[in-house]
Design a protein around this motif. Structure first.
Motif, PDB file in Angstrom:
ATOM      1  N   PHE A 168       3.649   9.965 -15.164  1.00 39.52           N
ATOM      2  CA  PHE A 168       4.752   9.034 -14.977  1.00 39.52           C
ATOM      3  C   PHE A 168       6.048   9.781 -14.666  1.00 39.52           C
ATOM      4  CE2 PHE A 168       8.441   6.797 -16.603  1.00 39.52           C
ATOM      5  CZ  PHE A 168       8.315   5.551 -15.999  1.00 39.52           C
ATOM      6  N   LEU A 169       6.327  10.834 -15.426  1.00 45.04           N
ATOM      7  CA  LEU A 169       7.561  11.582 -15.212  1.00 45.04           C
ATOM      8  C   LEU A 169       7.557  12.310 -13.875  1.00 45.04           C
ATOM      9  CD1 LEU A 169       8.141  12.978 -18.817  1.00 45.04           C
ATOM     10  CD2 LEU A 169       9.285  11.043 -17.715  1.00 45.04           C
ATOM     11  N   ASP A 170       6.384  12.799 -13.453  1.00 40.27           N
ATOM     12  CA  ASP A 170       6.281  13.426 -12.130  1.00 40.27           C
ATOM     13  C   ASP A 170       6.666  12.425 -11.037  1.00 40.27           C
ATOM     14  OD1 ASP A 170       5.468  15.854 -13.128  1.00 40.27           O
ATOM     15  OD2 ASP A 170       3.327  15.501 -12.776  1.00 40.27           O
ATOM     16  N   ALA A 218       0.832  -1.209   0.000  1.00 45.52           N
ATOM     17  CA  ALA A 218       0.000   0.000   0.000  1.00 45.52           C
ATOM     18  C   ALA A 218       0.864   1.256   0.000  1.00 45.52           C
ATOM     19  CB  ALA A 218      -0.935  -0.008   1.208  1.00 45.52           C
ATOM     20  N   ASP A 219       1.926   1.256   0.796  1.00 46.63           N
ATOM     21  CA  ASP A 219       2.814   2.420   0.859  1.00 46.63           C
ATOM     22  C   ASP A 219       3.498   2.673  -0.481  1.00 46.63           C
ATOM     23  OD1 ASP A 219       2.166   2.786   3.504  1.00 46.63           O
ATOM     24  OD2 ASP A 219       3.993   1.853   4.300  1.00 46.63           O
ATOM     25  N   ILE A 278       7.299   0.582 -11.269  1.00 43.78           N
ATOM     26  CA  ILE A 278       8.141   1.358 -10.359  1.00 43.78           C
ATOM     27  C   ILE A 278       7.828   0.972  -8.910  1.00 43.78           C
ATOM     28  CG2 ILE A 278       8.748   3.654  -9.542  1.00 43.78           C
ATOM     29  CD1 ILE A 278       8.317   4.742 -12.249  1.00 43.78           C
ATOM     30  N   ALA A 279       6.534   0.756  -8.606  1.00 49.88           N
ATOM     31  CA  ALA A 279       6.168   0.351  -7.250  1.00 49.88           C
ATOM     32  C   ALA A 279       6.842  -0.965  -6.875  1.00 49.88           C
ATOM     33  CB  ALA A 279       4.650   0.224  -7.134  1.00 49.88           C
ATOM     34  N   LEU A 280       6.910  -1.908  -7.808  1.00 46.46           N
ATOM     35  CA  LEU A 280       7.593  -3.178  -7.533  1.00 46.46           C
ATOM     36  C   LEU A 280       9.079  -2.959  -7.263  1.00 46.46           C
ATOM     37  CD1 LEU A 280       5.857  -5.434 -10.200  1.00 46.46           C
ATOM     38  CD2 LEU A 280       5.582  -5.584  -7.724  1.00 46.46           C
ATOM     39  N   ALA A 281       9.681  -2.018  -8.001  1.00 44.94           N
ATOM     40  CA  ALA A 281      11.088  -1.700  -7.745  1.00 44.94           C
ATOM     41  C   ALA A 281      11.259  -1.100  -6.349  1.00 44.94           C
ATOM     42  CB  ALA A 281      11.613  -0.739  -8.812  1.00 44.94           C
ATOM     43  N   VAL A 310       3.786   5.977  -5.793  1.00 49.14           N
ATOM     44  CA  VAL A 310       3.811   6.179  -7.246  1.00 49.14           C
ATOM     45  C   VAL A 310       2.475   6.709  -7.768  1.00 49.14           C
ATOM     46  CG1 VAL A 310       5.574   4.420  -7.568  1.00 49.14           C
ATOM     47  CG2 VAL A 310       3.163   3.786  -7.793  1.00 49.14           C
ATOM     48  N   GLY A 311       1.615   7.148  -6.864  1.00 53.50           N
ATOM     49  CA  GLY A 311       0.374   7.789  -7.285  1.00 53.50           C
ATOM     50  C   GLY A 311      -0.783   6.844  -7.531  1.00 53.50           C
TER      51      GLY A 311
END
Length: 256
Positions: free
Chosen positions: A183-185, A123-124, A155-158, A129-130
């Motif tokens: 995505f870039l933000d 969840a965190d 990205i969240a998985l990373a 990543v929005g």
């Protein structure tokens, strides 16, 4: 202590017809974005995949030393543990019969995090990543999410794996303008807040101008120029960089 640099030295990639990538050197630093730019077919995506030994069938890395803070490491030691990967087509990175929750739980299990702690960590990371509606996202399968949401999930998985580096291969090319901006933000916030070190493979000089600290320019499998981003835009040295910048100015002019 978290490593500060990841680099590849002397990367060579070959096919039956000969060399496709010729002695490429790339260095990533925590808290910075290194953009790798060039025309289609220049070898930039192969260089990104070659760093982690994820080349397509029929291609082989014949040379190249991977270094972490100057010490030799194998791609297997780095892949998924110290460096995450975001692909141009995010759907190809997910098991189509596995939910986002299962992808996250599998990632966290590799780091000894299970049960309630794993759910809280997922969840965190999704919030970071929005992806604020994390309950719905975690229940979903890849076909139920948009390309932009899948990019952010990668990205969240990373983040769940706590990788200090991220390799992103044309991550915005299949996204609409709004999804690209989001995505870039997210990416830039993570670079600033978490000290993520990013290799950003792209042909979009607008993305380079917005995100990059350093730029490496590829042509025909060679790095032909390296500069800080502002210097590259102000004083490009190579013909390849000048051509990319001219095309960018023409495109921006036509959209004005």
């Amino acid at each position: 202590m978290m490593p500060a640099t990841l680099e590849i030295q002397g990367l060579r990639i070959a096919a039956h017809a000969g060399l496709l990538v010729h002695g490429v050197d790339l260095r990533l630093r925590r808290g910075e974005v290194c953009a790798l730019v060039g025309a289609s077919g220049s070898g930039k995506s192969l260089s990104c995949l070659g760093m982690l030994d994820l080349l397509p069938a029929g291609l082989v890395r014949t040379q190249g030393q991977l270094l972490l803070d100057g010490q030799p490491v194998s791609a297997a030691q780095v892949r998924g543990r110290l460096a995450g990967l975001v692909l141009q087509n995010p759907r190809s990175a997910f098991n189509p019969v596995s939910s986002m929750a299962n992808h996250g739980l599998e990632t966290l299990r590799q780091h000894g995090i299970t049960g309630a702690a794993a759910r809280e960590r997922m969840a965190d990371c999704l919030a970071a990543v929005g992806l604020t509606d994390h309950a719905r996202v975690l229940q979903a399968f890849a076909f139920q999410l948009s390309g932009g949401m899948l990019q952010r999930m990668m990205i969240a998985l990373a983040l769940m794996a706590e990788t200090p580096f991220l390799l992103a291969d044309e991550p915005t090319s299949d996204l609409d303008a709004v999804s690209q901006a989001r995505f870039l933000d997210v990416l830039m916030e993570l670079v600033g807040r978490h000290g993520l070190g990013v290799l950003l493979v792209t042909h979009d000089m607008g993305v380079v101008a917005r995100c990059a600290d350093q730029v490496a320019v590829m042509d025909a499998g060679h790095i032909v120029e390296r500069q800080a981003v502002h210097a590259l835009f102000d004083r490009p040295v190579s013909d390849t960089a000048r051509t990319l910048l001219e095309a960018h100015r023409i495109l921006c002019g036509s959209q004005a």
